[in-house]
Scaffold this motif. Structure first.
Motif, PDB file in Angstrom:
ATOM      1  N   PHE A 149       0.906  -1.145   0.151  1.00 46.15           N
ATOM      2  CA  PHE A 149      -0.066  -0.152  -0.110  1.00 46.15           C
ATOM      3  C   PHE A 149       1.028   1.245   0.035  1.00 46.15           C
ATOM      4  O   PHE A 149       1.541   1.448   0.918  1.00 46.15           O
ATOM      5  CB  PHE A 149      -0.860  -0.167   1.140  1.00 46.15           C
ATOM      6  CG  PHE A 149      -1.815   1.067   1.321  1.00 46.15           C
ATOM      7  CD1 PHE A 149      -3.399   0.859   1.240  1.00 46.15           C
ATOM      8  CD2 PHE A 149      -1.744   2.228   1.670  1.00 46.15           C
ATOM      9  CE1 PHE A 149      -4.304   1.387   1.149  1.00 46.15           C
ATOM     10  CE2 PHE A 149      -2.623   3.282   1.689  1.00 46.15           C
ATOM     11  CZ  PHE A 149      -4.158   2.979   1.439  1.00 46.15           C
ATOM     12  N   ARG A 150       1.087   1.881  -1.036  1.00 41.05           N
ATOM     13  CA  ARG A 150       2.022   2.882  -1.308  1.00 41.05           C
ATOM     14  C   ARG A 150       1.397   4.266  -1.918  1.00 41.05           C
ATOM     15  O   ARG A 150       0.836   4.259  -2.757  1.00 41.05           O
ATOM     16  CB  ARG A 150       2.967   2.408  -2.274  1.00 41.05           C
ATOM     17  CG  ARG A 150       4.171   3.543  -2.521  1.00 41.05           C
ATOM     18  CD  ARG A 150       5.442   2.957  -3.527  1.00 41.05           C
ATOM     19  NE  ARG A 150       6.237   2.078  -2.770  1.00 41.05           N
ATOM     20  CZ  ARG A 150       7.530   2.064  -3.106  1.00 41.05           C
ATOM     21  NH1 ARG A 150       7.783   2.601  -4.217  1.00 41.05           N
ATOM     22  NH2 ARG A 150       8.206   1.158  -2.594  1.00 41.05           N
ATOM     23  N   ILE A 151       1.685   5.302  -1.115  1.00 42.58           N
ATOM     24  CA  ILE A 151       1.188   6.483  -1.581  1.00 42.58           C
ATOM     25  C   ILE A 151       2.616   7.274  -2.173  1.00 42.58           C
ATOM     26  O   ILE A 151       3.539   7.540  -1.223  1.00 42.58           O
ATOM     27  CB  ILE A 151       0.879   7.521  -0.497  1.00 42.58           C
ATOM     28  CG1 ILE A 151      -0.193   6.797   0.440  1.00 42.58           C
ATOM     29  CG2 ILE A 151       0.421   8.868  -0.974  1.00 42.58           C
ATOM     30  CD1 ILE A 151      -1.793   6.805  -0.331  1.00 42.58           C
ATOM     31  N   GLY A 206      -1.889  12.543  -0.514  1.00 44.07           N
ATOM     32  CA  GLY A 206      -2.545  11.302  -0.353  1.00 44.07           C
ATOM     33  C   GLY A 206      -3.471  11.545   0.992  1.00 44.07           C
ATOM     34  O   GLY A 206      -2.977  12.393   1.829  1.00 44.07           O
ATOM     35  N   GLY A 207      -4.545  10.590   1.021  1.00 42.70           N
ATOM     36  CA  GLY A 207      -5.380  10.522   2.161  1.00 42.70           C
ATOM     37  C   GLY A 207      -5.584   9.258   2.483  1.00 42.70           C
ATOM     38  O   GLY A 207      -5.949   8.367   1.592  1.00 42.70           O
ATOM     39  N   GLY A 251       3.091  16.648  -0.017  1.00 41.15           N
ATOM     40  CA  GLY A 251       4.579  17.064   0.161  1.00 41.15           C
ATOM     41  C   GLY A 251       4.943  16.461  -1.126  1.00 41.15           C
ATOM     42  O   GLY A 251       4.633  15.457  -1.724  1.00 41.15           O
ATOM     43  N   LYS A 252       6.066  17.239  -1.656  1.00 38.70           N
ATOM     44  CA  LYS A 252       6.965  16.971  -2.921  1.00 38.70           C
ATOM     45  C   LYS A 252       7.649  15.707  -2.522  1.00 38.70           C
ATOM     46  O   LYS A 252       8.465  15.417  -1.443  1.00 38.70           O
ATOM     47  CB  LYS A 252       7.867  18.004  -3.372  1.00 38.70           C
ATOM     48  CG  LYS A 252       6.903  19.244  -3.975  1.00 38.70           C
ATOM     49  CD  LYS A 252       7.741  20.098  -5.018  1.00 38.70           C
ATOM     50  CE  LYS A 252       6.792  20.942  -5.810  1.00 38.70           C
ATOM     51  NZ  LYS A 252       6.542  21.964  -5.145  1.00 38.70           N
ATOM     52  N   SER A 253       7.960  15.078  -3.630  1.00 38.86           N
ATOM     53  CA  SER A 253       8.903  13.622  -3.419  1.00 38.86           C
ATOM     54  C   SER A 253       8.270  12.961  -2.347  1.00 38.86           C
ATOM     55  O   SER A 253       9.219  12.127  -1.493  1.00 38.86           O
ATOM     56  CB  SER A 253      10.358  14.039  -3.167  1.00 38.86           C
ATOM     57  OG  SER A 253      10.775  14.873  -4.237  1.00 38.86           O
ATOM     58  N   CYS A 313      -2.592  11.470  -5.613  1.00 38.09           N
ATOM     59  CA  CYS A 313      -2.887  12.284  -6.734  1.00 38.09           C
ATOM     60  C   CYS A 313      -1.675  13.307  -6.797  1.00 38.09           C
ATOM     61  O   CYS A 313      -1.385  13.700  -5.746  1.00 38.09           O
ATOM     62  CB  CYS A 313      -4.090  12.669  -7.238  1.00 38.09           C
ATOM     63  SG  CYS A 313      -4.820  13.875  -5.854  1.00 38.09           S
ATOM     64  N   PRO A 314      -1.575  14.073  -8.087  1.00 42.14           N
ATOM     65  CA  PRO A 314      -0.855  15.477  -7.950  1.00 42.14           C
ATOM     66  C   PRO A 314      -1.491  16.263  -7.209  1.00 42.14           C
ATOM     67  O   PRO A 314      -2.843  16.472  -7.229  1.00 42.14           O
ATOM     68  CB  PRO A 314      -0.669  15.524  -9.387  1.00 42.14           C
ATOM     69  CG  PRO A 314      -1.315  14.344 -10.310  1.00 42.14           C
ATOM     70  CD  PRO A 314      -2.019  13.603  -9.277  1.00 42.14           C
ATOM     71  N   MET A 315      -0.862  17.250  -6.765  1.00 39.20           N
ATOM     72  CA  MET A 315      -1.394  18.480  -5.897  1.00 39.20           C
ATOM     73  C   MET A 315      -2.153  19.192  -6.647  1.00 39.20           C
ATOM     74  O   MET A 315      -3.415  19.831  -6.211  1.00 39.20           O
ATOM     75  CB  MET A 315      -0.320  19.397  -5.320  1.00 39.20           C
ATOM     76  CG  MET A 315      -0.551  20.413  -4.462  1.00 39.20           C
ATOM     77  SD  MET A 315      -1.507  19.705  -3.210  1.00 39.20           S
ATOM     78  CE  MET A 315      -0.167  19.198  -1.983  1.00 39.20           C
ATOM     79  N   ARG A 316      -1.848  19.316  -7.975  1.00 34.47           N
ATOM     80  CA  ARG A 316      -2.803  20.050  -8.867  1.00 34.47           C
ATOM     81  C   ARG A 316      -4.044  19.731  -8.938  1.00 34.47           C
ATOM     82  O   ARG A 316      -5.003  20.317  -9.071  1.00 34.47           O
ATOM     83  CB  ARG A 316      -2.263  20.134 -10.452  1.00 34.47           C
ATOM     84  CG  ARG A 316      -2.870  21.184 -11.326  1.00 34.47           C
ATOM     85  CD  ARG A 316      -1.834  21.415 -12.587  1.00 34.47           C
ATOM     86  NE  ARG A 316      -1.600  20.139 -13.196  1.00 34.47           N
ATOM     87  CZ  ARG A 316      -2.341  19.449 -14.181  1.00 34.47           C
ATOM     88  NH1 ARG A 316      -3.564  20.119 -14.630  1.00 34.47           N
ATOM     89  NH2 ARG A 316      -1.865  18.236 -14.574  1.00 34.47           N
ATOM     90  N   LEU A 317      -4.418  18.246  -9.028  1.00 29.83           N
ATOM     91  CA  LEU A 317      -5.837  17.765  -9.067  1.00 29.83           C
ATOM     92  C   LEU A 317      -6.403  18.086  -7.723  1.00 29.83           C
ATOM     93  O   LEU A 317      -7.572  18.396  -7.491  1.00 29.83           O
ATOM     94  CB  LEU A 317      -5.721  16.432  -9.264  1.00 29.83           C
ATOM     95  CG  LEU A 317      -6.855  15.525  -9.193  1.00 29.83           C
ATOM     96  CD1 LEU A 317      -7.783  16.124 -10.206  1.00 29.83           C
ATOM     97  CD2 LEU A 317      -6.752  14.174  -9.530  1.00 29.83           C
ATOM     98  N   VAL A 318      -5.710  18.067  -6.604  1.00 26.86           N
ATOM     99  CA  VAL A 318      -6.313  18.370  -5.378  1.00 26.86           C
ATOM    100  C   VAL A 318      -6.922  19.650  -5.423  1.00 26.86           C
ATOM    101  O   VAL A 318      -7.939  20.249  -4.994  1.00 26.86           O
ATOM    102  CB  VAL A 318      -5.144  18.110  -4.026  1.00 26.86           C
ATOM    103  CG1 VAL A 318      -6.181  18.459  -2.657  1.00 26.86           C
ATOM    104  CG2 VAL A 318      -4.752  16.616  -3.797  1.00 26.86           C
TER     105      VAL A 318
END
Lengths: 159, 125
Positions: free
Chosen positions: A45-47, A52-53, A128-130, A69-74
């Motif tokens: 189970f990997r984010i 992620g939530g 967070g990034k990376s 998902c990417p931050m842009r989608l959030v």
């Protein structure tokens, strides 16, 4: 946590309910078009996206449901839900937004699957990034891939 | 007349505030049950509807509902549960404890607006 092994029919019911929940949550709350792309078995189970939530399931069925998902989608989805431009959302808004998305997808999955005596935890959000968060588990972990606008949303289910 | 949304998610509080404002109501917000009861202490004469989440850290929604209905100052105020819990058992428990409406999440803005108007029109449990 107890084992859910040997109850493949029930697990499949939950996996199907996840797909319905994702489409329902995003289309009803954010008026966003969602297309299911594929489902794949994962080793853990990997984010591994920028946001992620996760919610935990306890009781008659135990496991985790998570989104990544990417931050842009959030930003886009939360912006649509609350009716504010993306540039007016701060980090707290985005953290809360992705947590609530995980909460609604987990809770709606539970309802759609008709799960009784199962509790959905309050959600945990990670931004967070990376970013890389991994829960090693011997449970079955399936990853559902959705196209949302021009981004990809991953939904992980470990049961 | 004011609405009070009690939900640990600021996203949901904002959504409800936006819908309430669109309907012409001022919306008060509380992020947990204890804070919600404090808001009621202050505004009990002005709150016309409480929109209450079920799963929250601390006091859960059902306990907040029971506290509202047990207090003679507030028991006339209609309460709508707004929750991801869609099972019959949760709905029955809420109605038995005095909720007048039950709205599952996710919801569309139109659905929530309709529910709020119905609940406000009802004027009490």
């Amino acid at each position: 946590m107890g084992s859910n092994q040997g109850d493949g029919g029930s697990l499949e019911k939950v996996f199907n309910a996840v797909q319905v929940a994702v489409v329902d949550v995003l289309s009803r709350m954010a008026m966003t078009e969602v297309v299911f792309i594929q489902r794949e078995r994962m080793p853990s189970f990997r984010i591994d996206q920028e946001a992620g939530g996760v919610v935990r399931l306890t009781g008659n069925l135990e496991g985790m449901i998570g989104i990544a998902c990417p931050m842009r989608l959030v930003q886009d989805v939360v912006s649509r839900i609350v009716g504010l431009p993306p540039d007016q959302l701060n980090d707290e808004d985005l953290l809360d937004g992705i947590a609530e998305l995980a909460n609604m997808i987990g809770g709606w999955t539970k309802s759609n699957a008709g799960l009784t005596d199962v509790r959905v935890s309050t959600p945990m959000a990670i931004v967070g990034k990376s970013l890389l968060a991994e829960w090693k588990t011997d449970r079955i972990t399936e990853r559902f891939v959705f196209q949302v606008e021009d981004s990809v949303l991953y939904v992980l289910v470990s049961l | 007349m004011k609405l009070l949304t009690i939900d640990d998610s600021r996203t949901i509080r904002r959504v409800i505030s936006g819908i309430g404002a669109m309907l012409g109501y001022e919306v008060l917000e509380a992020e947990n049950g204890e804070a919600g009861l404090k808001v009621l202490e202050q505004f009990s004469q002005e709150v016309g509807l409480v929109l209450l989440d079920w799963n929250m850290p601390g006091m859960i929604g059902l306990d907040v509902l029971k506290a509202i209905k047990a207090d003679s100052r507030w028991r006339h105020i209609p309460v709508m549960m707004v929750t991801t819990e869609g099972e019959k058992d949760y709905i029955v428990k809420s109605i038995q404890a005095g909720a007048c409406h039950y709205q599952t999440k996710p919801f569309t803005q139109e659905e929530m607006a309709t529910r709020i108007m119905e609940a406000m029109g009802m004027g009490g449990v």
